[in-house]
Design a protein around this motif. Structure first.
Motif, PDB file in Angstrom:
ATOM      1  N   GLN A 203      32.935  11.754  32.074  1.00  0.00           N
ATOM      2  CA  GLN A 203      32.433  10.440  31.653  1.00  0.00           C
ATOM      3  C   GLN A 203      31.158  10.556  30.807  1.00  0.00           C
ATOM      4  OE1 GLN A 203      34.060   7.497  32.012  1.00  0.00           O
ATOM      5  NE2 GLN A 203      35.669   8.831  32.792  1.00  0.00           N
ATOM      6  N   ASP A 204      30.299  11.513  31.165  1.00  0.00           N
ATOM      7  CA  ASP A 204      29.044  11.687  30.415  1.00  0.00           C
ATOM      8  C   ASP A 204      29.330  12.111  28.987  1.00  0.00           C
ATOM      9  OD1 ASP A 204      27.256  11.162  32.598  1.00  0.00           O
ATOM     10  OD2 ASP A 204      27.866  13.092  33.436  1.00  0.00           O
ATOM     11  N   LEU A 205      30.303  12.998  28.843  1.00  0.00           N
ATOM     12  CA  LEU A 205      30.663  13.474  27.505  1.00  0.00           C
ATOM     13  C   LEU A 205      31.266  12.334  26.680  1.00  0.00           C
ATOM     14  CD1 LEU A 205      30.972  15.681  25.427  1.00  0.00           C
ATOM     15  CD2 LEU A 205      32.963  16.546  26.633  1.00  0.00           C
ATOM     16  N   ALA A 206      32.136  11.554  27.304  1.00  0.00           N
ATOM     17  CA  ALA A 206      32.750  10.424  26.605  1.00  0.00           C
ATOM     18  C   ALA A 206      31.684   9.393  26.204  1.00  0.00           C
ATOM     19  CB  ALA A 206      33.820   9.778  27.477  1.00  0.00           C
ATOM     20  N   ALA A 207      30.732   9.148  27.115  1.00  0.00           N
ATOM     21  CA  ALA A 207      29.687   8.145  26.852  1.00  0.00           C
ATOM     22  C   ALA A 207      28.818   8.536  25.659  1.00  0.00           C
ATOM     23  CB  ALA A 207      28.817   7.977  28.090  1.00  0.00           C
ATOM     24  N   ARG A 208      28.692   9.837  25.429  1.00  0.00           N
ATOM     25  CA  ARG A 208      27.866  10.356  24.339  1.00  0.00           C
ATOM     26  C   ARG A 208      28.574  10.234  22.983  1.00  0.00           C
ATOM     27  NH1 ARG A 208      24.349  15.250  23.653  1.00  0.00           N
ATOM     28  NH2 ARG A 208      23.846  15.245  25.852  1.00  0.00           N
ATOM     29  N   SER A 209      29.875  10.057  23.027  1.00  0.00           N
ATOM     30  CA  SER A 209      30.666  10.105  21.801  1.00  0.00           C
ATOM     31  C   SER A 209      30.635   8.794  21.017  1.00  0.00           C
ATOM     32  CB  SER A 209      32.118  10.445  22.159  1.00  0.00           C
ATOM     33  OG  SER A 209      32.866  10.595  20.987  1.00  0.00           O
ATOM     34  N   PRO A 210      30.503   8.874  19.683  1.00  0.00           N
ATOM     35  CA  PRO A 210      30.469   7.657  18.874  1.00  0.00           C
ATOM     36  C   PRO A 210      31.818   6.924  18.830  1.00  0.00           C
ATOM     37  CG  PRO A 210      30.410   9.614  17.463  1.00  0.00           C
ATOM     38  CD  PRO A 210      30.303  10.087  18.870  1.00  0.00           C
ATOM     39  N   ARG A 211      32.909   7.637  19.092  1.00  0.00           N
ATOM     40  CA  ARG A 211      34.229   7.006  19.043  1.00  0.00           C
ATOM     41  C   ARG A 211      35.103   7.560  20.164  1.00  0.00           C
ATOM     42  NH1 ARG A 211      38.456   7.923  14.181  1.00  0.00           N
ATOM     43  NH2 ARG A 211      40.128   6.565  14.882  1.00  0.00           N
ATOM     44  N   VAL A 212      35.524   6.682  21.045  1.00  0.00           N
ATOM     45  CA  VAL A 212      36.338   7.092  22.186  1.00  0.00           C
ATOM     46  C   VAL A 212      37.690   6.393  22.118  1.00  0.00           C
ATOM     47  CG1 VAL A 212      36.497   7.222  24.702  1.00  0.00           C
ATOM     48  CG2 VAL A 212      34.268   7.386  23.598  1.00  0.00           C
ATOM     49  N   LEU A 213      38.764   7.166  22.251  1.00  0.00           N
ATOM     50  CA  LEU A 213      40.114   6.607  22.248  1.00  0.00           C
ATOM     51  C   LEU A 213      40.785   6.971  23.562  1.00  0.00           C
ATOM     52  CD1 LEU A 213      41.123   7.764  18.655  1.00  0.00           C
ATOM     53  CD2 LEU A 213      40.417   5.478  19.325  1.00  0.00           C
ATOM     54  N   GLU A 214      41.555   6.035  24.090  1.00  0.00           N
ATOM     55  CA  GLU A 214      42.263   6.322  25.341  1.00  0.00           C
ATOM     56  C   GLU A 214      43.743   6.514  25.059  1.00  0.00           C
ATOM     57  OE1 GLU A 214      43.123   4.576  29.805  1.00  0.00           O
ATOM     58  OE2 GLU A 214      41.992   3.351  28.384  1.00  0.00           O
ATOM     59  N   LEU A 215      44.284   7.582  25.630  1.00  0.00           N
ATOM     60  CA  LEU A 215      45.722   7.828  25.507  1.00  0.00           C
ATOM     61  C   LEU A 215      46.397   7.242  26.741  1.00  0.00           C
ATOM     62  CD1 LEU A 215      47.781   9.193  23.643  1.00  0.00           C
ATOM     63  CD2 LEU A 215      47.531  11.265  24.959  1.00  0.00           C
ATOM     64  N   ALA A 216      47.229   6.230  26.522  1.00  0.00           N
ATOM     65  CA  ALA A 216      47.924   5.577  27.627  1.00  0.00           C
ATOM     66  C   ALA A 216      49.353   5.297  27.206  1.00  0.00           C
ATOM     67  CB  ALA A 216      47.225   4.273  28.011  1.00  0.00           C
ATOM     68  N   GLU A 217      50.292   5.665  28.054  1.00  0.00           N
ATOM     69  CA  GLU A 217      51.730   5.490  27.777  1.00  0.00           C
ATOM     70  C   GLU A 217      52.120   6.047  26.416  1.00  0.00           C
ATOM     71  OE1 GLU A 217      52.551   1.370  28.525  1.00  0.00           O
ATOM     72  OE2 GLU A 217      52.044   1.571  30.642  1.00  0.00           O
ATOM     73  N   GLY A 218      51.524   7.193  26.093  1.00  0.00           N
ATOM     74  CA  GLY A 218      51.919   7.923  24.871  1.00  0.00           C
ATOM     75  C   GLY A 218      51.342   7.400  23.588  1.00  0.00           C
ATOM     76  N   ARG A 219      50.422   6.403  23.698  1.00  0.00           N
ATOM     77  CA  ARG A 219      49.798   5.863  22.477  1.00  0.00           C
ATOM     78  C   ARG A 219      48.283   5.836  22.632  1.00  0.00           C
ATOM     79  NH1 ARG A 219      54.353   2.317  22.723  1.00  0.00           N
ATOM     80  NH2 ARG A 219      55.709   2.610  20.900  1.00  0.00           N
ATOM     81  N   LEU A 220      47.578   5.896  21.484  1.00  0.00           N
ATOM     82  CA  LEU A 220      46.127   5.849  21.514  1.00  0.00           C
ATOM     83  C   LEU A 220      45.635   4.419  21.358  1.00  0.00           C
ATOM     84  CD1 LEU A 220      45.195   8.930  19.326  1.00  0.00           C
ATOM     85  CD2 LEU A 220      44.580   8.607  21.726  1.00  0.00           C
TER      86      LEU A 220
END
Length: 222
Positions: A203-220
């Motif tokens: 979570q800390d690494l994701a929070a630091r990132s300027p752009r976060v995408l979630e992969l869910a059900e095979g799609r971003l």
């Protein structure tokens, strides 16, 4: 280091119905950008990273890195592209135990045909970048987990690739060591302009990132 993934599907054969891991995944990453991909375990994050990194081919869809269509390249050309244009950092450092830190870092350059002396010199310079110049002669077993992962980062930079792909890079490290590794990756992105695509549960690494995408059900989804 620009990346374009267009309507990528990936299925794996099983005893019954094929397992659909990616279902029309689409992604555009500009050169020099940092993008973090998160998602539940088994959601296909590593599969997607492996497809972008030409370690695996999609069942269907298009993948372009640096304007090159990966589907159109033969295995030899893909291998060359992986070694010269991409750097990989995995959860497990995959260092060769019988070689020193300096030799491990030099390997991709040597494989690309760089002269031994030049590769070793560059390797020492990269170890300096990750704060380990004084550990050049150490074999992996004599290094801490965090140091081993820093050597793996230096190795990923060996051929100055435009694209760095990191799969759970701090997955095996404690909090403090993880933080310093994340700091290092961000510094490298800033100083070299390399594109960085990360897959993580952290979570800390994701929070630091300027752009976060979630992969869910095979799609971003952003």
């Amino acid at each position: 280091g620009a990346v374009r993934v267009e309507d990528v599907w990936k299925e794996f054969p099983t005893a019954g119905e094929p397992l659909q891991v990616l279902r029309g995944t689409t992604l555009e990453v500009r050169a020099g950008e940092i993008v973090t991909i998160v998602g539940a375990s088994g959601s296909g994050k590593s599969t997607l990273l492996n497809i972008i990194g030409a370690l695996d081919r999609p069942t269907s869809g298009e993948v372009e890195v640096d304007g090159k269509d990966l589907n159109a390249l033969w295995d030899e050309a893909l291998a060359e592209m992986r070694n010269l244009n991409m750097g990989f950092i995995f959860q497990f450092h995959h260092l060769l135990p019988e070689f020193s830190a300096q030799e491990n870092v030099a390997l991709p350059a040597l494989m690309a045909g760089t002269l031994h002396e030049e590769a070793m010199e560059r390797s020492l310079e990269l170890l300096g970048k990750v704060g380990l110049a004084d550990r050049a002669d150490y074999r992996p077993a004599k290094l801490s987990g965090g140091e081993q992962q820093r050597v793996a980062v230096a190795r990923a930079l060996s051929n100055s690739p435009g694209l760095l792909l990191a799969d759970e890079p701090s997955g095996n490290l404690d909090y403090v060591t993880s933080e310093s590794l994340h700091e290092l990756l961000w510094e490298l992105n800033e100083s070299t302009g390399q594109t960085l695509i990360l897959v993580t549960h952290n979570q800390d690494l994701a929070a630091r990132s300027p752009r976060v995408l979630e992969l869910a059900e095979g799609r971003l989804i952003s």
